[in-house]
Motif scaffolding. Sequence first.
Motif, PDB file in Angstrom:
ATOM      1  N   ALA A  91       6.808   3.427   4.162  1.00 25.47           N
ATOM      2  CA  ALA A  91       7.245   2.459   3.499  1.00 25.47           C
ATOM      3  C   ALA A  91       8.583   1.925   4.446  1.00 25.47           C
ATOM      4  CB  ALA A  91       7.535   2.542   2.047  1.00 25.47           C
ATOM      5  N   LEU A  92       9.555   2.975   4.315  1.00 24.30           N
ATOM      6  CA  LEU A  92      10.718   2.554   5.141  1.00 24.30           C
ATOM      7  C   LEU A  92      10.686   1.961   6.616  1.00 24.30           C
ATOM      8  CD1 LEU A  92      12.973   5.499   4.090  1.00 24.30           C
ATOM      9  CD2 LEU A  92      13.378   3.299   3.443  1.00 24.30           C
ATOM     10  N   GLN A 138       4.328  10.017  -5.304  1.00 26.81           N
ATOM     11  CA  GLN A 138       5.885  10.488  -4.879  1.00 26.81           C
ATOM     12  C   GLN A 138       5.647  11.277  -3.556  1.00 26.81           C
ATOM     13  OE1 GLN A 138       8.531  11.632  -7.747  1.00 26.81           O
ATOM     14  NE2 GLN A 138       7.894   9.552  -8.773  1.00 26.81           N
ATOM     15  N   ASP A 139       4.764  10.839  -2.697  1.00 23.33           N
ATOM     16  CA  ASP A 139       4.568  11.157  -1.281  1.00 23.33           C
ATOM     17  C   ASP A 139       5.655  10.993  -0.360  1.00 23.33           C
ATOM     18  OD1 ASP A 139       3.431  11.999   1.049  1.00 23.33           O
ATOM     19  OD2 ASP A 139       1.684  11.004   0.629  1.00 23.33           O
ATOM     20  N   LEU A 140       6.086  11.953   0.131  1.00 21.82           N
ATOM     21  CA  LEU A 140       7.325  11.861   1.169  1.00 21.82           C
ATOM     22  C   LEU A 140       7.051  11.084   2.605  1.00 21.82           C
ATOM     23  CD1 LEU A 140       9.350  15.200   0.731  1.00 21.82           C
ATOM     24  CD2 LEU A 140       9.744  12.912  -0.187  1.00 21.82           C
ATOM     25  N   THR A 141       5.685  11.365   2.822  1.00 20.70           N
ATOM     26  CA  THR A 141       4.987  10.695   3.923  1.00 20.70           C
ATOM     27  C   THR A 141       5.071   9.249   3.677  1.00 20.70           C
ATOM     28  OG1 THR A 141       3.977  12.706   4.648  1.00 20.70           O
ATOM     29  CG2 THR A 141       3.254  10.722   5.623  1.00 20.70           C
ATOM     30  N   ALA A 142       4.529   8.897   2.572  1.00 18.30           N
ATOM     31  CA  ALA A 142       4.558   7.540   2.073  1.00 18.30           C
ATOM     32  C   ALA A 142       5.829   6.806   2.088  1.00 18.30           C
ATOM     33  CB  ALA A 142       3.546   7.379   0.923  1.00 18.30           C
ATOM     34  N   ILE A 143       6.914   7.391   1.570  1.00 19.43           N
ATOM     35  CA  ILE A 143       8.041   7.016   1.615  1.00 19.43           C
ATOM     36  C   ILE A 143       8.680   6.541   3.063  1.00 19.43           C
ATOM     37  CG2 ILE A 143      10.622   7.619   1.078  1.00 19.43           C
ATOM     38  CD1 ILE A 143       9.846   9.197  -1.214  1.00 19.43           C
ATOM     39  N   ASP A 144       8.339   7.647   4.002  1.00 20.89           N
ATOM     40  CA  ASP A 144       8.864   7.288   5.401  1.00 20.89           C
ATOM     41  C   ASP A 144       7.845   6.030   5.756  1.00 20.89           C
ATOM     42  OD1 ASP A 144      10.461   9.370   5.603  1.00 20.89           O
ATOM     43  OD2 ASP A 144       8.796  10.903   6.603  1.00 20.89           O
ATOM     44  N   VAL A 150       0.980  -1.170   0.002  1.00 25.02           N
ATOM     45  CA  VAL A 150      -0.064   0.281   0.082  1.00 25.02           C
ATOM     46  C   VAL A 150       0.883   1.302  -0.032  1.00 25.02           C
ATOM     47  CG1 VAL A 150      -1.752   1.288   1.413  1.00 25.02           C
ATOM     48  CG2 VAL A 150      -1.905  -1.106   1.001  1.00 25.02           C
ATOM     49  N   ALA A 151       1.858   1.356   0.795  1.00 30.87           N
ATOM     50  CA  ALA A 151       2.778   2.530   0.983  1.00 30.87           C
ATOM     51  C   ALA A 151       3.450   2.771  -0.238  1.00 30.87           C
ATOM     52  CB  ALA A 151       3.649   2.319   2.275  1.00 30.87           C
ATOM     53  N   TYR A 152       4.071   1.410  -0.622  1.00 29.41           N
ATOM     54  CA  TYR A 152       5.088   1.583  -2.090  1.00 29.41           C
ATOM     55  C   TYR A 152       4.237   2.150  -3.311  1.00 29.41           C
ATOM     56  CZ  TYR A 152       8.186   0.162  -5.518  1.00 29.41           C
ATOM     57  OH  TYR A 152       9.069   0.439  -6.574  1.00 29.41           O
ATOM     58  N   ARG A 153       2.775   1.699  -3.436  1.00 23.94           N
ATOM     59  CA  ARG A 153       2.285   2.157  -4.457  1.00 23.94           C
ATOM     60  C   ARG A 153       1.763   3.746  -4.372  1.00 23.94           C
ATOM     61  NH1 ARG A 153      -2.657  -2.600  -4.516  1.00 23.94           N
ATOM     62  NH2 ARG A 153      -1.370  -3.884  -6.013  1.00 23.94           N
ATOM     63  N   LYS A 154       1.715   3.949  -3.216  1.00 27.34           N
ATOM     64  CA  LYS A 154       1.512   5.655  -2.788  1.00 27.34           C
ATOM     65  C   LYS A 154       2.856   6.526  -3.360  1.00 27.34           C
ATOM     66  CE  LYS A 154      -1.038   8.747   0.127  1.00 27.34           C
ATOM     67  NZ  LYS A 154      -1.721   9.334  -0.707  1.00 27.34           N
ATOM     68  N   VAL A 195       7.823   0.227   7.713  1.00 24.31           N
ATOM     69  CA  VAL A 195       7.542  -1.136   7.546  1.00 24.31           C
ATOM     70  C   VAL A 195       8.748  -2.020   7.126  1.00 24.31           C
ATOM     71  CG1 VAL A 195       6.178  -2.654   5.863  1.00 24.31           C
ATOM     72  CG2 VAL A 195       5.085  -0.560   6.695  1.00 24.31           C
ATOM     73  N   MET A 196       9.378  -1.749   6.234  1.00 22.15           N
ATOM     74  CA  MET A 196      10.769  -2.175   5.644  1.00 22.15           C
ATOM     75  C   MET A 196      11.816  -2.421   7.062  1.00 22.15           C
ATOM     76  SD  MET A 196      11.720  -0.351   2.168  1.00 22.15           S
ATOM     77  CE  MET A 196      13.323  -1.114   2.053  1.00 22.15           C
ATOM     78  N   GLU A 197      11.765  -1.576   7.855  1.00 20.42           N
ATOM     79  CA  GLU A 197      12.599  -1.665   9.150  1.00 20.42           C
ATOM     80  C   GLU A 197      12.024  -2.592  10.234  1.00 20.42           C
ATOM     81  OE1 GLU A 197      13.018   2.344  10.558  1.00 20.42           O
ATOM     82  OE2 GLU A 197      14.218   2.815   8.988  1.00 20.42           O
ATOM     83  N   ARG A 198      10.797  -2.682  10.299  1.00 19.40           N
ATOM     84  CA  ARG A 198      10.016  -3.500  10.921  1.00 19.40           C
ATOM     85  C   ARG A 198      10.092  -4.940  10.622  1.00 19.40           C
ATOM     86  NH1 ARG A 198       9.356  -6.396  14.661  1.00 19.40           N
ATOM     87  NH2 ARG A 198       7.479  -7.272  15.353  1.00 19.40           N
TER      88      ARG A 198
END
Length: 179
Positions: A127-128, A119-125, A110-114, A130-133
């Motif tokens: 996604a990161l 190109q939403d910076l909040t969505a990048i955060d 979901v975050a990656y699609r956004k 989720v990746m860290e978790r």
Amino acid sequence: MGRPDKAARAAIARRRSDAIDLRLAGVDWLTIARKLAADPAVNADGVAYPQGYGIERYRKGQEHPDDQALIHAACRDVRKALDDRRTELNHDVDEMRALEADRLDRLFLVAYRKVVRDQDLTAIDRALRVMERRARLLGLDMPTRTELAGPEGGPVQIANTTVDELAALIDLTDQADSS
């Protein structure tokens, strides 16, 4: 003596569960062993416990096991039951870890699609995060090396102290903290 049938296996599982429950309640090994003994002459309740300790001897009309053998059987039962519970718990943990990884995969999608679409910076955060978790959950990160050092980066000094010396050091620390 082959593998016990389904009813016998269920009775053995019940005996092991009873043994753990008694041990958790603080009952001593001999009392546990006698409460779960097959021979009514030994059993603390005067009954033939189903699949109890010494069942084969009881069935053959042989003399019942001595106290040491009964204690050994009770200890073995508790150890086996705890091993089984640990194995079951590890299996449950593995299932939960897989389930959490699937959930994180969905959240990441979901975050990656956004991120890609908007190109939403909040969505990048997000996604990161989720990746860290996911990396923490699955142990993907490299371990961090931690090193202790003494004054000015030198070696850590270790010394033996007496209880009196330790108490004096604690008093000094308490005095410094209260100042």
